[in-house]
Every structure is written in structure tokens, then in C-alpha cells.
Design a protein around this motif. Structure first.
Motif, PDB file in Angstrom:
ATOM      1  N   PHE A 122       0.849  -1.205  -0.093  1.00  0.00           N
ATOM      2  CA  PHE A 122      -0.081   0.002  -0.118  1.00  0.00           C
ATOM      3  C   PHE A 122       0.822   1.307   0.140  1.00  0.00           C
ATOM      4  N   TRP A 123       1.831   1.487   0.997  1.00  0.00           N
ATOM      5  CA  TRP A 123       2.822   2.419   0.930  1.00  0.00           C
ATOM      6  C   TRP A 123       3.616   2.707  -0.452  1.00  0.00           C
ATOM      7  N   TYR A 126       0.918   4.314  -2.885  1.00  0.00           N
ATOM      8  CA  TYR A 126       0.685   5.616  -2.494  1.00  0.00           C
ATOM      9  C   TYR A 126       1.793   6.470  -2.770  1.00  0.00           C
ATOM     10  N   PHE A 139      -7.061   9.546  -1.368  1.00  0.00           N
ATOM     11  CA  PHE A 139      -7.414   7.931  -1.246  1.00  0.00           C
ATOM     12  C   PHE A 139      -8.400   7.664  -2.196  1.00  0.00           C
ATOM     13  N   ALA A 142      -6.358   6.408  -5.390  1.00  0.00           N
ATOM     14  CA  ALA A 142      -5.553   5.389  -5.495  1.00  0.00           C
ATOM     15  C   ALA A 142      -6.669   4.132  -5.180  1.00  0.00           C
ATOM     16  N   ARG A 143      -7.870   4.444  -5.046  1.00  0.00           N
ATOM     17  CA  ARG A 143      -8.923   3.140  -4.862  1.00  0.00           C
ATOM     18  C   ARG A 143      -9.022   2.259  -5.868  1.00  0.00           C
ATOM     19  N   ARG A 157      -7.341   1.744   3.780  1.00  0.00           N
ATOM     20  CA  ARG A 157      -7.310   2.849   4.458  1.00  0.00           C
ATOM     21  C   ARG A 157      -6.728   3.273   5.878  1.00  0.00           C
ATOM     22  N   TYR A 160      -3.186   4.160   4.557  1.00  0.00           N
ATOM     23  CA  TYR A 160      -3.081   5.452   3.809  1.00  0.00           C
ATOM     24  C   TYR A 160      -3.213   6.307   5.258  1.00  0.00           C
ATOM     25  N   TRP A 163       0.487   6.300   6.144  1.00  0.00           N
ATOM     26  CA  TRP A 163       1.544   6.877   4.853  1.00  0.00           C
ATOM     27  C   TRP A 163       1.349   8.230   5.360  1.00  0.00           C
ATOM     28  N   ARG A 164       0.132   8.942   5.597  1.00  0.00           N
ATOM     29  CA  ARG A 164       0.043  10.434   5.544  1.00  0.00           C
ATOM     30  C   ARG A 164       0.732  10.781   6.780  1.00  0.00           C
TER      31      ARG A 164
END
Length: 189
Positions: A122-123, A126, A139, A142-143, A157, A160, A163-164
């Protein structure tokens, strides 16, 4: 030369019958001797009583100190027992993560995921999408990629948000569609 004989309390207290003249002492001197003896006995009794009080206070203080020390030692032992039960597994876990190749950076209280994990996938997604856009990815953008990967949306989620936090992205991040709508609305005014 002075012919008077003076008696001190010490000489009279030692032996009241002592006289320089073997004659019995006069009555008033015998009374003084008795008073001196009583005074000395009272001093000794007062001294013994004060010593006993001092010893009692010291014993009481020693007992209180010993009891307080014992309670403190018990508390420390309990805290150490709890700490060792709680910390041993954590230390082993941290040692595994922070040693060698597995050591990953920590920023803003978040540890970067290790390569080969789902979180890392995931990271990486993103980060790549953000590089393409040259700004943090939303998001919503990226979905579709997450759906193509067949990954869990709730995990995506969560990662995400992590990551933020790791990269310090704060505030609202708009999708490309939202940015286009806002631009069209601004032109229409």
C-alpha cells in the motif's frame, strides 16, 4: 589563714558522715547533705528517664523507618515484577525489528513497513501515485488501483492514514475529480 571548712555537694554526697573532726555533724549540715543526696538522686532519675525516652523514640523511629523501607521495597519488587512481565516480550520484538536489515525508519511516531508486507505494498502504491502527481495522492485516486490488486479496502484506508502521518501530510487532500470541479466552478463565476 581561713579556718572555715566548706563542704561541697560532691564531698558530702560521697560520705555524709565524714568529718574532719570525728564529731557528729550539726543538724543543719545533715539536712543540707540529705537535700544534696535527694537532688543528686533526682538528677540521676531524670537522666535515666530522658535516656529511656530517647531510646524509645529511636526504637520507634527505627521501627517506622524499617516498616516504610519494607513497604517501599515491596512496592519496588512488585513494580519490577510487572515491568519484567510486560517488557520482556516487547524488548524481544523490538530487538527483532531494529537489528540489521529489518531496521526501518520511524517518522512522526510511525514506523515504515518492511518490504514484503501488505502494508509495504500500500505504501509503495501511495508513494508512486504521489510522485506521478507531484503532490500527495488522495485515497479516492488510489482506490481503483487497490481494487485491481484485490486487497482489503479497510486495510488500505488504515495504511493510507499511517502513510500520511509518516510523511507529515495534513489537511484535506482532494482527488483529481474534485480539483477539476473546483476549477470549473471558479471559471463559471
Amino acid at each position: 589563714m581561713n579556718n572555715e571548712i566548706t563542704f561541697t555537694e560532691d564531698t558530702l554526697a560521697a560520705d555524709p558522715t565524714v568529718s574532719f573532726f570525728s564529731a557528729p555533724l550539726p543538724q543543719h549540715i545533715q539536712e543540707e547533705v540529705k537535700l544534696a543526696q535527694e537532688k543528686q538522686q533526682r538528677r540521676k532519675m531524670a537522666q535515666k528517664a530522658s535516656e529511656q525516652v530517647a531510646e524509645a523514640i529511636k526504637a520507634q523511629t527505627d521501627l517506622e523507618t524499617a516498616a516504610a523501607t519494607q513497604m517501599a521495597m515491596r512496592q519496588v519488587d512488585e513494580e519490577l515484577a510487572e515491568a519484567t512481565q510486560d517488557e520482556l516480550p516487547r524488548k524481544r520484538y523490538e530487538r527483532k525489528i531494529t537489528v540489521g536489515v529489518d531496521a526501518m525508519p520511524i517518522r512522526n511516531g510511525v514506523r515504515h513497513p518492511r518490504p514484503g508486507t501488505k502494508a509495504y505494498v500500500f505504501w509503495k502504491l501511495y508513494t508512486e501515485l504521489s510522485k506521478e502527481q507531484r503532490s500527495p495522492v488522495a485515497f479516492g485516486d488510489a482506490r481503483p488501483h487497490i481494487d485491481n490488486l484485490g486487497m482489503n479496502l479497510n486495510s488500505a484506508r488504515l495504511e493510507y492514514a499511517e502513510w500520511r502521518k509518516f510523511f507529515g501530510v495534513s489537511g484535506r487532500v482532494y482527488t483529481k475529480e474534485q480539483i477539476a470541479r473546483r476549477a470549473a466552478y471558479a471559471e463559471g463565476k
